[in-house]
Write a protein that holds these residues in place. Sequence first.
Motif, mmCIF file in Angstrom:
data_model
loop_
_atom_site.group_PDB
_atom_site.id
_atom_site.type_symbol
_atom_site.label_atom_id
_atom_site.label_comp_id
_atom_site.label_asym_id
_atom_site.label_seq_id
_atom_site.Cartn_x
_atom_site.Cartn_y
_atom_site.Cartn_z
ATOM 1 N N ALA A 9 0.832 -1.203 0.000
ATOM 2 C CA ALA A 9 0.000 0.000 0.000
ATOM 3 C C ALA A 9 0.869 1.255 0.000
ATOM 4 O O ALA A 9 0.594 2.213 -0.722
ATOM 5 C CB ALA A 9 -0.932 -0.002 1.214
ATOM 6 N N SER A 10 1.922 1.259 0.785
ATOM 7 C CA SER A 10 2.802 2.427 0.849
ATOM 8 C C SER A 10 3.457 2.704 -0.501
ATOM 9 O O SER A 10 3.550 3.853 -0.929
ATOM 10 C CB SER A 10 3.874 2.203 1.914
ATOM 11 O OG SER A 10 4.774 3.262 1.925
ATOM 12 N N THR A 45 -4.259 0.137 -10.579
ATOM 13 C CA THR A 45 -4.560 -0.758 -9.462
ATOM 14 C C THR A 45 -5.628 -0.152 -8.563
ATOM 15 O O THR A 45 -6.534 -0.855 -8.106
ATOM 16 C CB THR A 45 -3.282 -1.065 -8.658
ATOM 17 O OG1 THR A 45 -2.327 -1.662 -9.536
ATOM 18 C CG2 THR A 45 -3.566 -2.010 -7.506
ATOM 19 N N ALA A 46 -5.540 1.138 -8.316
ATOM 20 C CA ALA A 46 -6.533 1.805 -7.466
ATOM 21 C C ALA A 46 -7.911 1.789 -8.117
ATOM 22 O O ALA A 46 -8.916 1.503 -7.457
ATOM 23 C CB ALA A 46 -6.098 3.240 -7.186
ATOM 24 N N VAL A 47 -7.970 2.072 -9.400
ATOM 25 C CA VAL A 47 -9.253 2.074 -10.113
ATOM 26 C C VAL A 47 -9.816 0.654 -10.144
ATOM 27 O O VAL A 47 -11.010 0.437 -9.925
ATOM 28 C CB VAL A 47 -9.105 2.649 -11.540
ATOM 29 C CG1 VAL A 47 -10.420 2.549 -12.309
ATOM 30 C CG2 VAL A 47 -8.623 4.095 -11.489
ATOM 31 N N TYR A 48 -8.946 -0.321 -10.380
ATOM 32 C CA TYR A 48 -9.371 -1.717 -10.403
ATOM 33 C C TYR A 48 -9.926 -2.135 -9.036
ATOM 34 O O TYR A 48 -10.964 -2.787 -8.949
ATOM 35 C CB TYR A 48 -8.205 -2.618 -10.808
ATOM 36 C CG TYR A 48 -8.564 -4.082 -10.841
ATOM 37 C CD1 TYR A 48 -9.256 -4.615 -11.928
ATOM 38 C CD2 TYR A 48 -8.227 -4.933 -9.800
ATOM 39 C CE1 TYR A 48 -9.595 -5.960 -11.962
ATOM 40 C CE2 TYR A 48 -8.562 -6.271 -9.825
ATOM 41 C CZ TYR A 48 -9.244 -6.789 -10.912
ATOM 42 O OH TYR A 48 -9.579 -8.114 -10.939
ATOM 43 N N ALA A 49 -9.233 -1.769 -7.966
ATOM 44 C CA ALA A 49 -9.672 -2.127 -6.615
ATOM 45 C C ALA A 49 -11.044 -1.528 -6.315
ATOM 46 O O ALA A 49 -11.918 -2.202 -5.755
ATOM 47 C CB ALA A 49 -8.651 -1.656 -5.581
ATOM 48 N N ALA A 153 -5.881 1.793 1.522
ATOM 49 C CA ALA A 153 -4.605 1.100 1.385
ATOM 50 C C ALA A 153 -4.030 1.179 -0.026
ATOM 51 O O ALA A 153 -2.834 1.397 -0.190
ATOM 52 C CB ALA A 153 -4.766 -0.367 1.787
ATOM 53 N N VAL A 154 -4.855 1.015 -1.028
ATOM 54 C CA VAL A 154 -4.340 0.958 -2.394
ATOM 55 C C VAL A 154 -4.212 2.345 -3.010
ATOM 56 O O VAL A 154 -3.256 2.630 -3.717
ATOM 57 C CB VAL A 154 -5.228 0.044 -3.271
ATOM 58 C CG1 VAL A 154 -4.767 0.039 -4.711
ATOM 59 C CG2 VAL A 154 -5.218 -1.382 -2.719
ATOM 60 N N THR A 155 -5.173 3.217 -2.743
ATOM 61 C CA THR A 155 -5.138 4.531 -3.388
ATOM 62 C C THR A 155 -4.500 5.600 -2.532
ATOM 63 O O THR A 155 -4.095 6.635 -3.048
ATOM 64 C CB THR A 155 -6.550 5.018 -3.748
ATOM 65 O OG1 THR A 155 -7.252 5.308 -2.546
ATOM 66 C CG2 THR A 155 -7.295 3.998 -4.563
ATOM 67 N N GLY A 156 -4.442 5.363 -1.226
ATOM 68 C CA GLY A 156 -3.855 6.362 -0.346
ATOM 69 C C GLY A 156 -4.786 7.509 -0.003
ATOM 70 O O GLY A 156 -4.357 8.506 0.559
#
Length: 194
Positions: A9-10, A45-49, A153-156
């Motif tokens: 995530a970081s 990845t953020a959009v997918y999540a 976690a994924v997009t911050g």
Amino acid sequence: MLFLFAAVASNQQSQQAPDVLEPLIYAISAGDRDSLAELYRRTRTAVYALALSYLKNGQDAEDVVQDTFVRIWDNAYRYQSKGKPMAWILTIGKNLTLMKLRERKKTEPLPTDETSSDLLFPSPALSTEERQLLCTALETLSTSERQVLLLHAVTGLKHREIAALLELPLATVLSKYHRSLKKLQTKLEGDASF
């Protein structure tokens, strides 16, 4: 295992910093395809999540990701800097996801195949088994808990931004986030016998 999730995530969050994403959006508005490719690499990845948390279908989530970046290409000139380019991108993704839900009027189980786990957790620091374990653990969460956890976690995104995006009270977002972390920790500690 939860430590690895935090490390992944970081890494994702540092790639999505506003000072990195905004210049890419401005370059896209000027017709720069390389900037679109870079924005896609940094934020897919953020959009997918987000899409997967609503749709629970890997193929539909991938379709939304593609549609999101087509919309970004078409509408980058409309972006107004408020220091939150990731929120703008995710709002486009959320709107397309909701349209997809209305189109099909049903959801399918969250897939735990290798493709979905690789898209959600692209870090080479995680083995295939660890990715599968994380996806399986995510299945134990409710849809809203999974959305809040993945968005943070994924997009911050900050909890306030998640509350605005999901149209939920901040206290609800905080509660769901902490509850989902406890559930994940319980599940991962129970499965840590590998």
